[in-house]
Write a protein that holds these residues in place. Structure first.
Motif, PDB file in Angstrom:
ATOM      1  N   ALA A   1       0.498  -1.402   0.198  1.00  0.00           N
ATOM      2  CA  ALA A   1      -0.040   0.151  -0.324  1.00  0.00           C
ATOM      3  C   ALA A   1       0.792   1.057   0.368  1.00  0.00           C
ATOM      4  CB  ALA A   1      -1.269  -0.424   0.819  1.00  0.00           C
ATOM      5  N   ASP A   2       0.444   2.765  -0.007  1.00  0.00           N
ATOM      6  CA  ASP A   2       0.841   3.431  -0.719  1.00  0.00           C
ATOM      7  C   ASP A   2       0.366   4.381   0.494  1.00  0.00           C
ATOM      8  OD1 ASP A   2       1.612   6.504  -0.930  1.00  0.00           O
ATOM      9  OD2 ASP A   2       1.609   5.955  -2.666  1.00  0.00           O
ATOM     10  N   PRO A   3       1.210   5.128   1.917  1.00  0.00           N
ATOM     11  CA  PRO A   3       0.559   5.828   2.972  1.00  0.00           C
ATOM     12  C   PRO A   3      -0.004   6.657   2.596  1.00  0.00           C
ATOM     13  CG  PRO A   3       3.177   5.370   3.109  1.00  0.00           C
ATOM     14  CD  PRO A   3       2.253   4.231   1.918  1.00  0.00           C
ATOM     15  N   ARG A   4       0.213   6.890   1.276  1.00  0.00           N
ATOM     16  CA  ARG A   4      -0.514   9.375   0.960  1.00  0.00           C
ATOM     17  C   ARG A   4      -1.496   8.344   0.908  1.00  0.00           C
ATOM     18  NH1 ARG A   4       4.200   9.746  -3.837  1.00  0.00           N
ATOM     19  NH2 ARG A   4       3.761   7.839  -3.461  1.00  0.00           N
ATOM     20  N   ARG A   5      -2.240   5.903   0.417  1.00  0.00           N
ATOM     21  CA  ARG A   5      -3.567   6.889   0.200  1.00  0.00           C
ATOM     22  C   ARG A   5      -4.397   6.405   1.024  1.00  0.00           C
ATOM     23  NH1 ARG A   5      -1.714   5.935  -5.730  1.00  0.00           N
ATOM     24  NH2 ARG A   5      -2.467   7.572  -6.497  1.00  0.00           N
ATOM     25  N   HIS A   6      -5.241   7.037   1.951  1.00  0.00           N
ATOM     26  CA  HIS A   6      -5.230   6.275   3.127  1.00  0.00           C
ATOM     27  C   HIS A   6      -6.312   6.981   3.512  1.00  0.00           C
ATOM     28  CE1 HIS A   6      -3.682  10.464   4.348  1.00  0.00           C
ATOM     29  NE2 HIS A   6      -4.619  10.304   5.263  1.00  0.00           N
ATOM     30  N   ALA A   7      -7.070   6.091   4.261  1.00  0.00           N
ATOM     31  CA  ALA A   7      -8.571   5.710   5.229  1.00  0.00           C
ATOM     32  C   ALA A   7      -8.658   6.535   6.752  1.00  0.00           C
ATOM     33  CB  ALA A   7     -10.059   6.158   4.142  1.00  0.00           C
ATOM     34  N   LEU A   8      -9.307   6.855   7.676  1.00  0.00           N
ATOM     35  CA  LEU A   8      -9.256   6.894   8.738  1.00  0.00           C
ATOM     36  C   LEU A   8     -10.693   6.765   9.046  1.00  0.00           C
ATOM     37  CD1 LEU A   8      -8.220   6.617  11.409  1.00  0.00           C
ATOM     38  CD2 LEU A   8      -8.883   9.108  12.214  1.00  0.00           C
ATOM     39  N   ILE A   9     -11.370   5.445   9.569  1.00  0.00           N
ATOM     40  CA  ILE A   9     -12.218   4.963   9.492  1.00  0.00           C
ATOM     41  C   ILE A   9     -13.277   5.096  11.342  1.00  0.00           C
ATOM     42  CG2 ILE A   9     -14.172   3.733   8.861  1.00  0.00           C
ATOM     43  CD1 ILE A   9     -12.827   2.138   6.800  1.00  0.00           C
ATOM     44  N   GLY A  10     -13.597   5.483  12.063  1.00  0.00           N
ATOM     45  CA  GLY A  10     -13.842   6.109  13.154  1.00  0.00           C
ATOM     46  C   GLY A  10     -12.525   5.402  13.879  1.00  0.00           C
ATOM     47  N   THR A  11     -11.586   5.218  14.534  1.00  0.00           N
ATOM     48  CA  THR A  11      -9.908   5.242  15.207  1.00  0.00           C
ATOM     49  C   THR A  11      -9.256   4.822  14.485  1.00  0.00           C
ATOM     50  OG1 THR A  11     -10.568   3.736  16.889  1.00  0.00           O
ATOM     51  CG2 THR A  11     -11.787   6.210  17.637  1.00  0.00           C
ATOM     52  N   GLU A  12      -9.747   4.064  13.028  1.00  0.00           N
ATOM     53  CA  GLU A  12      -8.977   2.570  12.495  1.00  0.00           C
ATOM     54  C   GLU A  12      -8.537   3.277  11.437  1.00  0.00           C
ATOM     55  OE1 GLU A  12     -11.056  -1.997  13.268  1.00  0.00           O
ATOM     56  OE2 GLU A  12     -11.855  -0.579  12.241  1.00  0.00           O
ATOM     57  N   LEU A  13      -7.085   3.641  10.570  1.00  0.00           N
ATOM     58  CA  LEU A  13      -6.175   3.994  10.120  1.00  0.00           C
ATOM     59  C   LEU A  13      -5.746   2.500   9.274  1.00  0.00           C
ATOM     60  CD1 LEU A  13      -4.179   5.931   8.269  1.00  0.00           C
ATOM     61  CD2 LEU A  13      -2.575   5.087  10.255  1.00  0.00           C
TER      62      LEU A  13
END
Length: 93
Positions: A46-58
């Motif tokens: 994965a590329d950490p620049r492409r991320h999502a935070l859902i609730g408290t999960e990254l």
């Protein structure tokens, strides 16, 4: 900082200290691998620049397409959680 076999870099000592206080809160899910791929039953970088935070999960993703798909499909998120114990065995140690 080395934590759980990985090197972590922080923008500040305060960020590092916050991580040390609660690493599980800051660690990306699925060991930083593409969350959509885990949902599909395999490991992909994965590329950490492409991320999502859902609730408290990254979560990290390999592409915007992968990210959009994961965010749009709650079933895929659940599959990823279910698949992770099996998928983790595919990771070279």
């Amino acid at each position: 900082l080395t934590h759980a076999g990985a090197v972590w870099r922080f923008a500040s000592a305060a960020n590092r200290d916050a991580f040390l206080d609660a690493p599980a809160l800051y660690e990306p899910r699925f060991a930083g691998f593409d969350a959509s791929a885990v949902g599909d039953g395999y490991v992909a970088d994965a590329d950490p620049r492409r991320h999502a935070l859902i609730g408290t999960e990254l979560f990290f993703f390999r592409s915007e397409e992968s990210r959009r798909r994961f965010l749009a499909d709650a079933g895929l998120r659940e599959k990823a959680r279910t698949n992770w114990p099996t998928v983790t065995r595919q990771i070279a140690r």
